[in-house]
Design an enzyme around this catalytic site. Structure first.
Site, PDB file in Angstrom:
ATOM      1  N   ASP A 257       7.638   5.801   8.398  1.00  8.65           N
ATOM      2  CA  ASP A 257       7.273   4.340   9.240  1.00  8.65           C
ATOM      3  C   ASP A 257       5.381   4.897   9.971  1.00  8.65           C
ATOM      4  O   ASP A 257       6.566   6.366  10.067  1.00  8.65           O
ATOM      5  CB  ASP A 257       8.056   5.081  10.618  1.00  8.65           C
TER       6      ASP A 257
ATOM      7  N   GLY B 258       0.917  -0.660   0.222  1.00  7.63           N
ATOM      8  CA  GLY B 258       0.563   0.114  -0.104  1.00  7.63           C
ATOM      9  C   GLY B 258       0.353   1.306  -0.343  1.00  7.63           C
ATOM     10  O   GLY B 258       0.322   2.303  -0.524  1.00  7.63           O
TER      11      GLY B 258
END
Ligand code: ITT
Length: 197
Positions: free
Chosen positions: A68, A11
């Site tokens: 992240d 994704g």
């Protein structure tokens, strides 16, 4: 010029690759170089992004961008946060994580939340001045899932300005406003200021 995307999350690869496609950079996911997963031992998004970017740069010998990210939910005192990918367990699926989120929130009326994204660009594994950019995106956790697009928690992330979940946006619409889209725009302008890769 080749740039490695230091993520195993398809994704993220889809979104980042699309946003980087107008640039004259050859963008390659780390899976193409068989970069193994690295333990995310940090307690902050910044630490984990640095760990992943350094690891990919070391193994490939190429500049690397790591992402992240995670979801901060006010009614859960900020959880799942840096544990968003592993909320329902070490190799939990997106659906497992959504199920756990909805069950922990139950009928809690405090459903405000935000996605965070930290992007780190390391030009090489020993880069002492990595570029670090972050951004957030405000929303509300829905009572039920809606939409087929995106990934992760998108089907339960309602964006009031757009009156839909982030899973109901096209990739272009999501990139234009998301935490990841905003962080990448910042990173690209810093990179330009510093003269490129
Ligand atoms: P890499 O470490 O290989 O990049 P990962 O999925 O483990 O992949 P993170 O540790 O950064 O990545 O976890 C981020 C999680 O937060 C991700 O798995 C999603 O569940 C969620 N997340 C992040 N950005 C999101 C987005 O744009 N839409 C929906 N969920 C998102």
């Amino acid at each position: 010029k080749t740039l490695v995307l230091a993520t195993g999350n398809q994704g993220k690869v889809n979104e980042l690759a699309q946003m980087l496609s107008p640039l004259e950079i050859n963008v390659v996911p780390q899976n193409d170089y068989n970069v193994p997963e690295v333990a995310e031992t940090g307690t902050t998004f910044v630490e984990n992004a640095i760990i992943k970017a350094r690891h990919a740069a070391k193994i490939t010998g190429l500049p690397a961008i790591a992402d992240d990210s995670g979801l901060e939910v006010d009614g859960l005192n900020g959880a799942p946060g840096v544990y968003s990918a592993r909320f329902a367990g070490e190799h939990a699926s997106d659906q497992d994580n959504i199920d756990k989120l909805l069950s922990e929130l139950a009928d809690n009326p405090n459903r405000s939340a935000r996605f965070w994204c930290v992007l780190v660009l390391m030009r090489h594994a020993d880069d002492p001045t990595p570029l670090i950019c972050s951004a957030s995106w405000e929303g509300q956790i829905t009572l039920a899932q809606n939409g087929q697009g995106g990934f992760g928690y998108d089907p339960v992330f309602y964006v009031s300005e757009l009156n839909c979940t982030s899973a109901q946006l096209t990739k272009q619409q999501k990139n234009a406003v998301s935490h990841r889209g905003q962080a990448l725009q910042q990173l690209l302008s810093e990179l330009k200021l510093k003269g490129g890769l």
